[in-house]
Design a protein around this motif. Structure first.
Motif, PDB file in Angstrom:
ATOM      1  N   GLU A  72      22.236  28.398  33.357  1.00 49.35           N
ATOM      2  CA  GLU A  72      21.232  27.750  33.479  1.00 49.35           C
ATOM      3  C   GLU A  72      20.801  27.253  35.150  1.00 49.35           C
ATOM      4  O   GLU A  72      21.737  27.283  35.934  1.00 49.35           O
ATOM      5  N   LEU A  73      19.299  27.194  35.510  1.00 44.91           N
ATOM      6  CA  LEU A  73      19.231  26.796  36.930  1.00 44.91           C
ATOM      7  C   LEU A  73      18.878  25.316  36.647  1.00 44.91           C
ATOM      8  O   LEU A  73      18.256  24.731  35.694  1.00 44.91           O
ATOM      9  N   LEU A  74      19.665  24.405  37.578  1.00 45.11           N
ATOM     10  CA  LEU A  74      19.558  22.885  37.595  1.00 45.11           C
ATOM     11  C   LEU A  74      18.429  22.737  38.457  1.00 45.11           C
ATOM     12  O   LEU A  74      17.987  23.327  39.526  1.00 45.11           O
ATOM     13  N   GLY A  75      17.523  21.251  38.352  1.00 41.62           N
ATOM     14  CA  GLY A  75      16.688  20.993  39.285  1.00 41.62           C
ATOM     15  C   GLY A  75      15.319  21.513  38.737  1.00 41.62           C
ATOM     16  O   GLY A  75      15.300  22.333  37.736  1.00 41.62           O
ATOM     17  N   ASP A  76      14.073  21.456  39.706  1.00 37.74           N
ATOM     18  CA  ASP A  76      12.968  21.654  39.309  1.00 37.74           C
ATOM     19  C   ASP A  76      12.517  23.243  39.623  1.00 37.74           C
ATOM     20  O   ASP A  76      11.617  23.387  40.351  1.00 37.74           O
ATOM     21  N   VAL A  77      13.443  24.154  38.978  1.00 33.82           N
ATOM     22  CA  VAL A  77      12.917  25.454  39.295  1.00 33.82           C
ATOM     23  C   VAL A  77      12.936  26.518  38.257  1.00 33.82           C
ATOM     24  O   VAL A  77      13.643  26.278  37.324  1.00 33.82           O
ATOM     25  N   ASP A  78      11.711  27.354  38.200  1.00 32.38           N
ATOM     26  CA  ASP A  78      11.361  28.174  37.223  1.00 32.38           C
ATOM     27  C   ASP A  78      12.347  29.474  37.506  1.00 32.38           C
ATOM     28  O   ASP A  78      12.141  30.197  38.721  1.00 32.38           O
ATOM     29  N   ALA A  79      13.497  29.535  36.372  1.00 26.12           N
ATOM     30  CA  ALA A  79      14.295  30.674  36.961  1.00 26.12           C
ATOM     31  C   ALA A  79      13.358  32.089  37.055  1.00 26.12           C
ATOM     32  O   ALA A  79      13.717  33.156  37.965  1.00 26.12           O
ATOM     33  N   GLU A  80      12.689  32.508  36.142  1.00 22.83           N
ATOM     34  CA  GLU A  80      11.879  33.639  36.140  1.00 22.83           C
ATOM     35  C   GLU A  80      10.893  33.900  37.432  1.00 22.83           C
ATOM     36  O   GLU A  80      10.839  34.796  37.987  1.00 22.83           O
ATOM     37  N   ARG A 110      29.512  26.997  30.115  1.00 23.35           N
ATOM     38  CA  ARG A 110      27.995  27.020  30.668  1.00 23.35           C
ATOM     39  C   ARG A 110      28.126  26.585  32.173  1.00 23.35           C
ATOM     40  O   ARG A 110      28.814  25.873  32.571  1.00 23.35           O
ATOM     41  N   ILE A 111      27.290  27.458  32.902  1.00 17.53           N
ATOM     42  CA  ILE A 111      27.033  27.434  34.347  1.00 17.53           C
ATOM     43  C   ILE A 111      25.886  27.107  34.641  1.00 17.53           C
ATOM     44  O   ILE A 111      24.789  27.454  34.425  1.00 17.53           O
ATOM     45  N   GLY A 112      25.814  25.892  35.439  1.00 14.76           N
ATOM     46  CA  GLY A 112      24.481  25.417  35.978  1.00 14.76           C
ATOM     47  C   GLY A 112      24.638  25.684  37.585  1.00 14.76           C
ATOM     48  O   GLY A 112      25.491  25.406  38.065  1.00 14.76           O
ATOM     49  N   ILE A 113      23.300  26.065  37.869  1.00 15.01           N
ATOM     50  CA  ILE A 113      23.114  26.309  39.454  1.00 15.01           C
ATOM     51  C   ILE A 113      22.017  25.813  39.986  1.00 15.01           C
ATOM     52  O   ILE A 113      21.054  25.892  39.419  1.00 15.01           O
ATOM     53  N   ARG A 114      22.573  24.962  41.234  1.00 12.07           N
ATOM     54  CA  ARG A 114      21.161  24.345  41.769  1.00 12.07           C
ATOM     55  C   ARG A 114      21.132  25.034  43.081  1.00 12.07           C
ATOM     56  O   ARG A 114      22.013  25.051  43.710  1.00 12.07           O
ATOM     57  N   LYS A 115      20.085  25.764  43.047  1.00 10.50           N
ATOM     58  CA  LYS A 115      19.676  26.774  44.149  1.00 10.50           C
ATOM     59  C   LYS A 115      18.986  26.219  45.368  1.00 10.50           C
ATOM     60  O   LYS A 115      17.831  25.440  45.317  1.00 10.50           O
ATOM     61  N   ALA A 116      19.693  26.508  46.630  1.00  9.47           N
ATOM     62  CA  ALA A 116      18.809  26.113  47.633  1.00  9.47           C
ATOM     63  C   ALA A 116      18.917  27.210  48.821  1.00  9.47           C
ATOM     64  O   ALA A 116      18.344  27.519  49.533  1.00  9.47           O
ATOM     65  N   ILE A 117      19.808  28.266  48.386  1.00  7.39           N
ATOM     66  CA  ILE A 117      19.831  29.551  48.924  1.00  7.39           C
ATOM     67  C   ILE A 117      18.599  30.680  48.755  1.00  7.39           C
ATOM     68  O   ILE A 117      18.545  30.637  47.541  1.00  7.39           O
ATOM     69  N   PRO A 118      18.041  30.843  49.617  1.00  8.23           N
ATOM     70  CA  PRO A 118      16.681  31.764  49.037  1.00  8.23           C
ATOM     71  C   PRO A 118      17.326  33.005  48.148  1.00  8.23           C
ATOM     72  O   PRO A 118      18.433  33.603  48.543  1.00  8.23           O
TER      73      PRO A 118
END
Ligand code: ATP
Length: 326
Positions: A72-80, A110-118
């Motif tokens: 899953e993506l963590l934070g306020d990001v819509d994965a799609e 369960r893997i949670g990813i908080r993305k900051a890398i474009p």
């Protein structure tokens, strides 16, 4: 029923840029031989892993999805919208499967990813998440695998995954997975210009093959002077040597990048180059305050979605929370 078991382990993992990216001929296996100099920058994704056991009998993990084993993506990001797949093709999940196979375990995590890398920005964000997952899982599972063992699994998962574990500055050969550390005691200051769209890495390599078949495309120089410039810490010397064989292809697919590259230099950067397969452009600056000024001017020039000030080299993947051994 599915539930998380135990505390998560969180790993911070850096983006990469290529200071030098020489692309050889297309190999029979569909890849190109590369000679590249990677540098890890302080733009980080965070990857958390937590055990996610089924309440039923513990069979093989055949389904990943909401609440149970999966990503899953963590934070306020819509994965799609962000273009990050949350199915079994996610590189972080593939890393979990590869490590599970290596040590004979199911990837019931369960893997949670908080993305900051474009995403699809040529900064190896997916590879960073894969590397983060490997280190986090090795920690969660208390594996006696060592960095070398993890590096071997990393190289199998993807070309840039080993570097994201390694960090710093490194010379990469093969597909980029054979790494040798490069002496670099100095900090370089960068401005990173992000676009509002990605470029597909295989498509950019394909475009380079097409351009090379059609005409004599100029190739970048040798890598040795780049290594010397990195070792010397002289930003001005390094600026003259930044080079990327994929740049012509990225610019051919996205001609607006020419304007971005010009604008960074006009704003006061020493030099700019497309990062990896693009479309992110990176600009080397003399020092931190100059980078801040260049970033502000570039942000107002309407040639990119947003800018970041960054520096490198920084260390590779690192556990920042939940290490049971600490
Ligand atoms: P590289 O520089 O390694 O070629 P990149 O930075 O251009 O990669 P990534 O952000 O790694 O690109 O993503 C490329 C594609 O991989 C995305 O468009 C997405 O479909 C897929 N992908 C799979 N897993 C991930 C992930 N964890 N994060 C982002 N993208 C992922």
């Amino acid at each position: 029923m599915l539930s998380a078991v135990g505390p998560p382990v969180t790993v911070r993992v850096p983006a990469k840029v290529n200071l030098h990216l020489a692309v050889g001929e297309l190999r029979p296996d569909g890849f190109h031989d590369l000679v590249t100099v990677f540098q890890a920058l302080n733009l980080f994704d965070e990857v958390s892993v937590v055990a996610a056991h089924t309440a039923q009998s513990r069979g093989p993990v055949t389904h990943i999805g909401p609440g149970g084993p999966g990503v899953e993506l963590l934070g306020d990001v819509d994965a799609e919208a962000a273009g990050v797949p949350l199915d079994a093709t996610n590189l972080a999940w593939r890393a979990a499967v590869a490590l599970g196979e290596e040590v004979g375990r199911e990837p019931d995590v369960r893997i949670g990813i908080r993305k900051a890398i474009p995403v699809a920005g040529g900064m190896a964000g997916g590879s960073a998440d894969a590397a983060g997952t490997l280190l986090a899982l090795a920690t969660l599972w208390r594996l006696d695998i060592g960095r070398e063992g993890l590096m071997e699994v990393a190289a199998r998962v993807g070309s840039d995954v080993a570097f994201a574990l390694h960090g710093g500055t490194a010379l990469g050969t093969g597909r980029g997975e054979n790494l040798v550390p490069v002496l670099s005691r100095h900090t370089f200051h960068w401005v990173v210009a992000l676009q509002d769209h990605g470029l597909s890495t295989p498509a950019v390599f394909g475009e380079l093959d097409r351009l090379r078949a059609a005409s004599d495309v100029k190739r970048i120089g040798d890598v040795e002077p780049v290594l010397e410039a990195v070792a010397s810490g002289e930003a001005r010397s390094l600026a003259l040597l930044l080079g990327n064989d994929l740049q012509a292809a990225a610019v051919s697919m996205d001609p607006g990048l020419r304007r971005t590259l010009r604008a960074g230099v006009a704003a006061g950067a020493l030099a700019g180059v497309v990062s990896g397969s693009g479309p992110t452009c990176i600009f080397l600056c003399t020092d931190g305050p100059t980078a801040v000024r260049v970033a502000a001017e570039l942000a107002g020039a309407g040639v990119c979605r947003t800018v970041r000030v960054a520096h490198g080299p920084v260390p590779g993947a690192k556990v920042i929370d939940g290490d049971p051994a600490r």
